[in-house]
Scaffold this motif. Sequence first.
Motif, PDB file in Angstrom:
ATOM      1  N   VAL A  96       0.844  -1.199   0.000  1.00 39.91           N
ATOM      2  CA  VAL A  96       0.000   0.000   0.000  1.00 39.91           C
ATOM      3  C   VAL A  96       0.877   1.246   0.000  1.00 39.91           C
ATOM      4  CG1 VAL A  96      -1.744   1.296   1.288  1.00 39.91           C
ATOM      5  CG2 VAL A  96      -1.880  -1.192   1.195  1.00 39.91           C
ATOM      6  N   LEU A  97       1.900   1.232   0.847  1.00 42.94           N
ATOM      7  CA  LEU A  97       2.808   2.381   0.922  1.00 42.94           C
ATOM      8  C   LEU A  97       3.520   2.617  -0.399  1.00 42.94           C
ATOM      9  CD1 LEU A  97       4.447   1.879   4.441  1.00 42.94           C
ATOM     10  CD2 LEU A  97       2.710   3.557   3.802  1.00 42.94           C
ATOM     11  N   ARG A  98       3.927   1.544  -1.083  1.00 44.45           N
ATOM     12  CA  ARG A  98       4.648   1.727  -2.340  1.00 44.45           C
ATOM     13  C   ARG A  98       3.791   2.457  -3.373  1.00 44.45           C
ATOM     14  NH1 ARG A  98       5.909   0.750  -7.232  1.00 44.45           N
ATOM     15  NH2 ARG A  98       8.100   0.534  -7.882  1.00 44.45           N
ATOM     16  N   PHE A 106       3.233  12.609  -3.612  1.00 46.93           N
ATOM     17  CA  PHE A 106       3.872  12.128  -2.384  1.00 46.93           C
ATOM     18  C   PHE A 106       4.943  13.107  -1.929  1.00 46.93           C
ATOM     19  CE2 PHE A 106       7.464   9.748  -0.465  1.00 46.93           C
ATOM     20  CZ  PHE A 106       6.841   9.410   0.726  1.00 46.93           C
ATOM     21  N   HIS A 107       4.795  13.620  -0.706  1.00 48.80           N
ATOM     22  CA  HIS A 107       5.788  14.523  -0.106  1.00 48.80           C
ATOM     23  C   HIS A 107       6.131  14.067   1.316  1.00 48.80           C
ATOM     24  CE1 HIS A 107       5.241  17.258  -3.468  1.00 48.80           C
ATOM     25  NE2 HIS A 107       3.946  17.294  -3.238  1.00 48.80           N
ATOM     26  N   GLY A 108       6.120  12.771   1.525  1.00 50.23           N
ATOM     27  CA  GLY A 108       6.427  12.257   2.843  1.00 50.23           C
ATOM     28  C   GLY A 108       5.196  12.213   3.732  1.00 50.23           C
ATOM     29  N   ILE A 173       8.845   5.593   4.724  1.00 47.86           N
ATOM     30  CA  ILE A 173       8.335   6.888   4.260  1.00 47.86           C
ATOM     31  C   ILE A 173       9.471   7.898   4.150  1.00 47.86           C
ATOM     32  CG2 ILE A 173       6.861   8.848   4.866  1.00 47.86           C
ATOM     33  CD1 ILE A 173       4.956   6.837   6.210  1.00 47.86           C
ATOM     34  N   GLY A 174      10.327   7.938   5.182  1.00 45.00           N
ATOM     35  CA  GLY A 174      11.438   8.885   5.174  1.00 45.00           C
ATOM     36  C   GLY A 174      12.433   8.611   4.057  1.00 45.00           C
ATOM     37  N   VAL A 175      12.780   7.347   3.861  1.00 45.79           N
ATOM     38  CA  VAL A 175      13.732   6.997   2.800  1.00 45.79           C
ATOM     39  C   VAL A 175      13.153   7.305   1.423  1.00 45.79           C
ATOM     40  CG1 VAL A 175      14.969   5.098   1.687  1.00 45.79           C
ATOM     41  CG2 VAL A 175      14.942   5.272   4.177  1.00 45.79           C
ATOM     42  N   ALA A 176      11.882   6.979   1.233  1.00 43.31           N
ATOM     43  CA  ALA A 176      11.245   7.249  -0.054  1.00 43.31           C
ATOM     44  C   ALA A 176      11.205   8.744  -0.344  1.00 43.31           C
ATOM     45  CB  ALA A 176       9.839   6.665  -0.071  1.00 43.31           C
ATOM     46  N   LEU A 177      10.954   9.550   0.688  1.00 40.59           N
ATOM     47  CA  LEU A 177      10.914  11.000   0.500  1.00 40.59           C
ATOM     48  C   LEU A 177      12.273  11.543   0.084  1.00 40.59           C
ATOM     49  CD1 LEU A 177       9.565  13.791   0.771  1.00 40.59           C
ATOM     50  CD2 LEU A 177      10.200  13.739   3.199  1.00 40.59           C
ATOM     51  N   ALA A 184      11.653   1.786  -1.669  1.00 38.85           N
ATOM     52  CA  ALA A 184      11.990   1.782  -0.239  1.00 38.85           C
ATOM     53  C   ALA A 184      10.955   0.974   0.528  1.00 38.85           C
ATOM     54  CB  ALA A 184      12.049   3.210   0.295  1.00 38.85           C
ATOM     55  N   ALA A 185       9.726   0.975   0.035  1.00 38.67           N
ATOM     56  CA  ALA A 185       8.669   0.185   0.677  1.00 38.67           C
ATOM     57  C   ALA A 185       8.951  -1.304   0.568  1.00 38.67           C
ATOM     58  CB  ALA A 185       7.319   0.516   0.035  1.00 38.67           C
TER      59      ALA A 185
END
Length: 214
Positions: A96-98, A106-108, A173-177, A184-185
């Motif tokens: 879901v997060l991915r 997406f901005h974190g 979330i932090g890594v993806a941002l 990252a998910a």
Amino acid sequence: MTISTDPQTTAGARERLLDAAEALIYADGIHATGVDAIVRLSGTARKSFYTHFESKDALIAAALERRDERWMNWFIAGTEQRGRTPRTRLLGMFDVLREWFASDNFHGCAFLNASGEIATADDPIRVVAREHKERLLDFVRSVCDEYAASGGVSGRGAARLSRQWLILIDGAIGVALVSGEPDAALDARAAAEQLLDAASASVATRSHTRREST
């Protein structure tokens, strides 16, 4: 009694202010977003802002409360669609997060972002952010409890597992941002799977030890 139909004084103005505040602070941050920008984007009058909110912080706290409700509904529904067993639902959270990470808007995490800008722990904005994380943890814990009941982990370990799960979620979330990498998910999912396997192995070992001792 006469009811005003002026859009500047109806509930519609309040919703537009909330929409504008949420969009601007999520994209640009709290300190970089002024009341004038919020009013301008909302298409309302400045007077309307003071009619509905006592301050910019009050507006932002209200916008975050509304976002918390919408985000949690989305996350819970997405998780429940990912599988029928507690294990598949737990791992499905990262799928879901991915999808979110790969989206253009997406901005974190809005709540982590807000907490990073507000230093005072009892500030209403920080309170909303903390309550969001508590609500997220409660949901994760409910699925971990189901997993424990299925024998995948000890009941005592469910609370610890839920806290670890929240760290993996927020870490992803932090890594993806920062990296701009939706995968990252998937990295967090792989780490989560190892947690579940280790917990299950621990349960199996304790069960085997008890059988041998009897």
